[in-house]
Design a protein around this motif. Structure first.
Motif, PDB file in Angstrom:
ATOM      1  N   UNK A   1      -5.133  -9.516   7.457  1.00 44.69           N
ATOM      2  CA  UNK A   1      -4.292  -8.599   6.664  1.00 44.69           C
ATOM      3  C   UNK A   1      -4.717  -7.154   6.896  1.00 44.69           C
ATOM      4  N   UNK A   2      -3.743  -6.299   7.065  1.00 51.69           N
ATOM      5  CA  UNK A   2      -4.043  -4.881   7.265  1.00 51.69           C
ATOM      6  C   UNK A   2      -4.383  -4.225   5.936  1.00 51.69           C
ATOM      7  N   UNK A   3      -5.096  -3.123   5.998  1.00 54.83           N
ATOM      8  CA  UNK A   3      -5.489  -2.430   4.783  1.00 54.83           C
ATOM      9  C   UNK A   3      -4.266  -2.000   3.972  1.00 54.83           C
ATOM     10  N   UNK A   4      -3.220  -1.611   4.661  1.00 54.73           N
ATOM     11  CA  UNK A   4      -2.015  -1.156   3.964  1.00 54.73           C
ATOM     12  C   UNK A   4      -1.354  -2.255   3.159  1.00 54.73           C
TER      13      UNK A   4
ATOM     14  N   UNK B   1      -3.132  11.009   1.199  1.00 56.75           N
ATOM     15  CA  UNK B   1      -2.195  11.032   0.072  1.00 56.75           C
ATOM     16  C   UNK B   1      -0.840  10.473   0.484  1.00 56.75           C
ATOM     17  N   UNK B   2      -0.409  10.777   1.706  1.00 55.43           N
ATOM     18  CA  UNK B   2       0.879  10.283   2.189  1.00 55.43           C
ATOM     19  C   UNK B   2       0.872   8.765   2.289  1.00 55.43           C
ATOM     20  N   UNK B   3      -0.242   8.198   2.773  1.00 51.89           N
ATOM     21  CA  UNK B   3      -0.366   6.747   2.858  1.00 51.89           C
ATOM     22  C   UNK B   3      -0.281   6.120   1.470  1.00 51.89           C
ATOM     23  N   UNK B   4      -0.864   6.798   0.475  1.00 49.79           N
ATOM     24  CA  UNK B   4      -0.825   6.277  -0.897  1.00 49.79           C
ATOM     25  C   UNK B   4       0.585   6.352  -1.492  1.00 49.79           C
ATOM     26  N   UNK B   5       1.307   7.397  -1.164  1.00 54.08           N
ATOM     27  CA  UNK B   5       2.635   7.607  -1.763  1.00 54.08           C
ATOM     28  C   UNK B   5       3.695   6.731  -1.099  1.00 54.08           C
ATOM     29  N   UNK B   6       3.621   6.627   0.235  1.00 57.80           N
ATOM     30  CA  UNK B   6       4.639   5.888   0.985  1.00 57.80           C
ATOM     31  C   UNK B   6       4.045   4.551   1.440  1.00 57.80           C
ATOM     32  N   UNK B   7       4.443   3.481   0.777  1.00 54.51           N
ATOM     33  CA  UNK B   7       3.909   2.147   1.095  1.00 54.51           C
ATOM     34  C   UNK B   7       4.525   1.612   2.384  1.00 54.51           C
ATOM     35  N   UNK B   8       3.824   0.696   3.027  1.00 57.78           N
ATOM     36  CA  UNK B   8       4.321   0.077   4.246  1.00 57.78           C
ATOM     37  C   UNK B   8       5.455  -0.891   3.932  1.00 57.78           C
ATOM     38  N   UNK B   9       6.248  -1.182   4.935  1.00 56.23           N
ATOM     39  CA  UNK B   9       7.303  -2.185   4.777  1.00 56.23           C
ATOM     40  C   UNK B   9       6.682  -3.581   4.755  1.00 56.23           C
ATOM     41  N   UNK B  10       7.174  -4.479   3.917  1.00 57.60           N
ATOM     42  CA  UNK B  10       6.662  -5.859   3.917  1.00 57.60           C
ATOM     43  C   UNK B  10       6.835  -6.514   5.278  1.00 57.60           C
ATOM     44  N   UNK B  11       5.899  -7.394   5.623  1.00 56.63           N
ATOM     45  CA  UNK B  11       5.952  -8.079   6.909  1.00 56.63           C
ATOM     46  C   UNK B  11       7.266  -8.858   7.050  1.00 56.63           C
TER      47      UNK B  11
ATOM     48  N   UNK C   1      10.203  -7.622   6.852  1.00 55.46           N
ATOM     49  CA  UNK C   1      11.301  -6.981   6.141  1.00 55.46           C
ATOM     50  C   UNK C   1      11.963  -5.906   6.985  1.00 55.46           C
ATOM     51  N   UNK C   2      12.971  -5.287   6.409  1.00 55.41           N
ATOM     52  CA  UNK C   2      13.693  -4.235   7.120  1.00 55.41           C
ATOM     53  C   UNK C   2      12.809  -2.996   7.277  1.00 55.41           C
ATOM     54  N   UNK C   3      13.006  -2.270   8.379  1.00 57.23           N
ATOM     55  CA  UNK C   3      12.262  -1.034   8.626  1.00 57.23           C
ATOM     56  C   UNK C   3      12.946   0.095   7.868  1.00 57.23           C
ATOM     57  N   UNK C   4      12.191   0.748   7.006  1.00 59.19           N
ATOM     58  CA  UNK C   4      12.729   1.818   6.177  1.00 59.19           C
ATOM     59  C   UNK C   4      12.094   3.154   6.546  1.00 59.19           C
ATOM     60  N   UNK C   5      12.698   4.223   6.047  1.00 59.65           N
ATOM     61  CA  UNK C   5      12.126   5.551   6.272  1.00 59.65           C
ATOM     62  C   UNK C   5      10.747   5.659   5.639  1.00 59.65           C
ATOM     63  N   UNK C   6      10.607   5.066   4.457  1.00 65.06           N
ATOM     64  CA  UNK C   6       9.300   5.070   3.790  1.00 65.06           C
ATOM     65  C   UNK C   6       8.247   4.389   4.650  1.00 65.06           C
ATOM     66  N   UNK C   7       8.611   3.251   5.224  1.00 61.27           N
ATOM     67  CA  UNK C   7       7.677   2.533   6.079  1.00 61.27           C
ATOM     68  C   UNK C   7       7.302   3.319   7.323  1.00 61.27           C
ATOM     69  N   UNK C   8       8.273   4.027   7.916  1.00 64.16           N
ATOM     70  CA  UNK C   8       7.987   4.836   9.097  1.00 64.16           C
ATOM     71  C   UNK C   8       7.041   5.979   8.758  1.00 64.16           C
ATOM     72  N   UNK C   9       7.276   6.633   7.621  1.00 59.50           N
ATOM     73  CA  UNK C   9       6.377   7.720   7.193  1.00 59.50           C
ATOM     74  C   UNK C   9       4.967   7.179   7.001  1.00 59.50           C
TER      75      UNK C   9
END
Length: 238
Positions: A52-55, A107-117, A119-127
């Motif tokens: 599992x990745x840290x994110x 801070x950006x990593x904390x605010x913008x969560x990764x996309x679930x494995x 799942x669809x690729x979102x702008x939040x996930x890309x950030x």
């Protein structure tokens, strides 16, 4: 005319300045405690540390601890940045910017969560992905450049050596992340990763160690008198 020897210049630090490094070290220690709890308590984070990745901690019941660890690390790093800058250790504008980028990317990593494995690729996930890439690289760059700059200063040679060593040791652990990232995101391919979680955790330990070295270095710099050359003139006697 009497030429004075090199003498310690008195150092007068305000209370706020004296609290910079202890505040940074306290923030780092609290972040390490939160991360340790997340790794040990499977009720808060039922994840496999090897795969599992840290994110992924942003998707578990203990997410607030993950976010808290990132915010604490970012805050401590900002305090450390100010301390290193005030003591003249981190004077290069490019290095200051790189250290500030590390703080912001956390801070950006904390605010913008990764996309679930899966799942669809979102702008939040890309950030999140781009911020994670910056986070992994910026601190080692600062540690290596800072160590290289002060490697010949007898006062800081030991700190500079460890700063370079830890920074260089962290870079190979960055490659298994950035290569699949470049292939999958930039080139549109699909390259699977192996034991990414373990790789990330080893890199995290090295970066925590690097922060600890920088913290002790800043503390030593705050308590070491700076050197000045004094020149005293006296009227000639006849």
């Amino acid at each position: 005319m009497n030429l004075g020897m090199l003498a310690p210049a008195p150092t007068h630090l305000s209370l706020r300045a004296r609290l910079l490094v202890p505040g940074a070290q306290a923030a780092f220690a609290a972040a390490v405690v939160l991360l340790a709890v997340l790794h040990l308590d499977r009720r808060l984070a039922p994840l496999d540390p090897v795969t599992a990745m840290l994110s992924d901690y942003a998707l578990v019941p203990g997410r607030w601890m993950w976010d808290g660890a990132l915010i604490l690390t970012s805050t401590g790093s900002a305090l450390l940045l100010v301390a290193l800058y005030r003591r003249g250790l981190l004077a290069n504008p490019a290095l200051v910017a790189a250290k500030a980028l590390w703080c912001v990317s956390l801070l950006t990593v904390a605010i913008f969560a990764k996309d679930p494995q899966g799942g669809a690729i979102t702008t939040t996930g890309k950030i999140h992905l781009y911020a994670s890439a910056v986070t992994c690289l910026s601190l080692p760059v600062v540690g290596w450049a800072l160590g290289r700059r002060h490697r010949d200063d007898p006062r800081w040679r030991r700190f500079a050596t460890w700063s370079r060593r830890l920074a260089l040791a962290a870079i190979p652990f960055y490659l298994p992340f950035i290569v699949p990232f470049a292939v999958n995101v930039v080139l549109g391919g699909h390259l699977p990763t192996v034991a990414t979680g373990l790789v990330e955790r080893l890199m995290m330990l090295l970066e925590i160690a690097l922060l600890a070295v920088l913290g002790v270095w800043a503390h030593r710099a705050a308590t070491t008198p700076t050197m000045r050359k004094s020149l005293s003139l006296s009227p000639a006697s006849h």
